[in-house]
Design a protein around this motif. Structure first.
Motif, short mmCIF file in Angstrom:
data_model
loop_
_atom_site.label_atom_id
_atom_site.label_comp_id
_atom_site.label_asym_id
_atom_site.label_seq_id
_atom_site.Cartn_x
_atom_site.Cartn_y
_atom_site.Cartn_z
N THR A 122 0.79 -1.24 0.00
CA THR A 122 0.00 0.00 0.00
C THR A 122 0.82 1.29 0.00
N PRO A 123 2.09 1.32 0.46
CA PRO A 123 2.85 2.57 0.30
C PRO A 123 3.02 3.01 -1.15
N SER A 124 2.57 2.18 -2.09
CA SER A 124 2.53 2.60 -3.50
C SER A 124 1.73 3.88 -3.66
N LEU A 125 0.75 4.09 -2.77
CA LEU A 125 -0.10 5.27 -2.83
C LEU A 125 0.70 6.56 -2.75
N VAL A 126 1.83 6.53 -2.05
CA VAL A 126 2.66 7.73 -1.88
C VAL A 126 3.99 7.59 -2.61
N GLY A 127 4.03 6.70 -3.61
CA GLY A 127 5.23 6.56 -4.42
C GLY A 127 6.37 5.85 -3.72
N ALA A 128 6.07 5.12 -2.64
CA ALA A 128 7.11 4.43 -1.87
C ALA A 128 6.83 2.94 -1.77
N GLY A 129 6.22 2.38 -2.81
CA GLY A 129 5.87 0.97 -2.78
C GLY A 129 7.08 0.06 -2.94
N MET A 130 6.89 -1.20 -2.53
CA MET A 130 7.86 -2.26 -2.79
C MET A 130 7.09 -3.41 -3.39
N SER A 131 7.36 -3.70 -4.65
CA SER A 131 6.63 -4.74 -5.38
C SER A 131 7.58 -5.85 -5.81
N VAL A 132 7.06 -7.06 -5.84
CA VAL A 132 7.84 -8.22 -6.26
C VAL A 132 7.06 -8.94 -7.37
N LEU A 133 7.77 -9.31 -8.44
CA LEU A 133 7.13 -9.88 -9.62
C LEU A 133 7.75 -11.22 -9.99
N CYS A 134 6.91 -12.07 -10.59
CA CYS A 134 7.36 -13.37 -11.08
C CYS A 134 6.57 -13.71 -12.34
N PRO A 135 7.19 -13.68 -13.52
CA PRO A 135 6.47 -13.94 -14.78
C PRO A 135 6.44 -15.42 -15.13
N ASN A 136 5.44 -15.83 -15.92
CA ASN A 136 5.50 -17.18 -16.48
C ASN A 136 6.29 -17.17 -17.78
N ASP A 137 6.42 -18.34 -18.40
CA ASP A 137 7.30 -18.48 -19.56
C ASP A 137 6.76 -17.81 -20.82
N PHE A 138 5.51 -17.39 -20.82
CA PHE A 138 4.91 -16.81 -22.02
C PHE A 138 5.08 -15.28 -22.09
N VAL A 139 5.56 -14.70 -21.00
CA VAL A 139 5.78 -13.25 -20.96
C VAL A 139 7.16 -12.95 -21.56
N THR A 140 7.21 -12.07 -22.54
CA THR A 140 8.49 -11.72 -23.16
C THR A 140 9.28 -10.76 -22.27
N LYS A 141 10.56 -10.62 -22.56
CA LYS A 141 11.40 -9.68 -21.82
C LYS A 141 10.88 -8.26 -21.95
N GLU A 142 10.42 -7.92 -23.15
CA GLU A 142 9.90 -6.57 -23.38
C GLU A 142 8.64 -6.32 -22.57
N GLU A 143 7.76 -7.32 -22.51
CA GLU A 143 6.53 -7.18 -21.73
C GLU A 143 6.81 -7.08 -20.24
N LEU A 144 7.76 -7.89 -19.77
CA LEU A 144 8.14 -7.82 -18.36
C LEU A 144 8.72 -6.46 -18.03
N ALA A 145 9.52 -5.91 -18.94
CA ALA A 145 10.11 -4.59 -18.72
C ALA A 145 9.03 -3.52 -18.64
N GLU A 146 7.99 -3.65 -19.46
CA GLU A 146 6.88 -2.69 -19.42
C GLU A 146 6.14 -2.75 -18.10
N VAL A 147 5.90 -3.96 -17.62
CA VAL A 147 5.19 -4.11 -16.35
C VAL A 147 6.06 -3.63 -15.20
N MET A 148 7.36 -3.90 -15.28
CA MET A 148 8.28 -3.38 -14.27
C MET A 148 8.23 -1.85 -14.23
N GLU A 149 8.13 -1.24 -15.40
CA GLU A 149 8.04 0.22 -15.48
C GLU A 149 6.79 0.72 -14.76
N VAL A 150 5.70 -0.02 -14.88
CA VAL A 150 4.47 0.35 -14.18
C VAL A 150 4.70 0.32 -12.67
N PHE A 151 5.24 -0.78 -12.18
CA PHE A 151 5.44 -0.91 -10.73
C PHE A 151 6.48 0.08 -10.21
#
Length: 271
Positions: A122-151
């Motif tokens: 929830t500290p994402s609300l104030v720009g201080a979030g900590m998020s952890v991600l784990c993609p499956n094998d169908f997600v490309t590197k480019e798509e993962l990078a885009e989602v990382m950019e969101v988080f």
């Protein structure tokens, strides 16, 4: 970001992420669509964030490039059953609930889907979030990078193996609640000792923030930083000794262990 972003569910976590994205300028409100069950939530989110929100899960699923499933773990199966035939093949689906495995998502959809398992906080609300991600094998590197950019637009993000995901709630997802308890207890004591409550919250929260920043920026071991504050025969070591006598560290370890065990139980389909 030239992407259409959708949220199925728009509770506290979804709202925190939406606020963080908009504040960071990553996406415009008009490019975000969400759904909620109650008219009260729909009205509030419309007024607060200016995004397109409705109760049309299928439409949002059909029209999103990045689709966040921001609902409680126990309703995931029902939501996926509702939208599974609407999600385009190139859409990346991001889960944000504890215990929802990548295999469970594949089974629920009944086909190969691009899925990223994530755990923000929830500290994402104030720009201080900590998020952890784990993609499956169908997600490309480019798509993962885009989602990382969101988080990363509302905090920091890390990628881990799925075997570590059940420990993430204890480490970062749920742990803000533990810190809030610490701040509340310290502030209550300050009030007991005569401080006005607003000053107590300010002083304690700044001290917690400063201590965390010291760990991050100096790279020094937390124990070393603690020792540097403990003057021989002084006030800090007196407090540290009393905390140790009360089982302070053990209580934290037990709380985090219970959190992880609950996450594992959810992954195994247990309540």
């Amino acid at each position: 970001m030239n992407k259409r972003i959708g949220f199925i569910g728009c509770g506290q976590m979804g709202q925190a992420m939406i606020q963080g994205m908009i504040d960071a300028g990553l996406v415009k409100a008009r490019d975000i669509a969400a759904t909620a069950l109650s008219d009260e939530t729909i009205d509030f989110v419309t007024d607060e964030y200016g995004i397109n929100i409705s109760n049309e899960n299928k439409r949002v699923a059909r029209e999103s490039d990045l689709l966040f499933l921001a609902v409680k773990p126990y309703v995931y199966q029902g939501v996926v059953q509702e939208i599974k035939d609407e999600v385009p093949e190139d859409t990346v689906v991001v889960t944000i609930a504890a215990g929802i495995t990548l295999d469970a998502m594949k089974e629920a959809f009944g086909r190969n889907v691009k899925v990223i398992r994530s755990m923000p906080n929830t500290p994402s609300l104030v720009g201080a979030g900590m998020s952890v991600l784990c993609p499956n094998d169908f997600v490309t590197k480019e798509e993962l990078a885009e989602v990382m950019e969101v988080f990363e637009s509302f905090g920091e993000a890390e990628i881990v193996e799925e075997k570590l995901m059940d420990a993430v709630p204890a480490v970062s997802g749920s742990s803000p609640a533990f810190i809030y308890m610490l701040i509340e207890a310290m502030a209550d004591t300050a009030v007991q000792q005569g401080f006005p409550r607003d000053k107590a919250y300010k002083m304690v929260s700044q001290s917690v923030q400063g201590a965390a920043q010291m760990v991050k920026e100096t790279g020094r071991h937390p124990g070393e930083l603690k020792d540097a504050v403990c003057t021989p025969g002084g006030t800090t070591i007196a407090g540290v000794t009393k905390l140790e006598e009360a089982g302070f560290r053990n209580a934290i370890i037990q709380g985090m262990t219970a959190c992880t065990e609950k996450s594992k139980a959810l992954s195994e389909g247990k309540k």
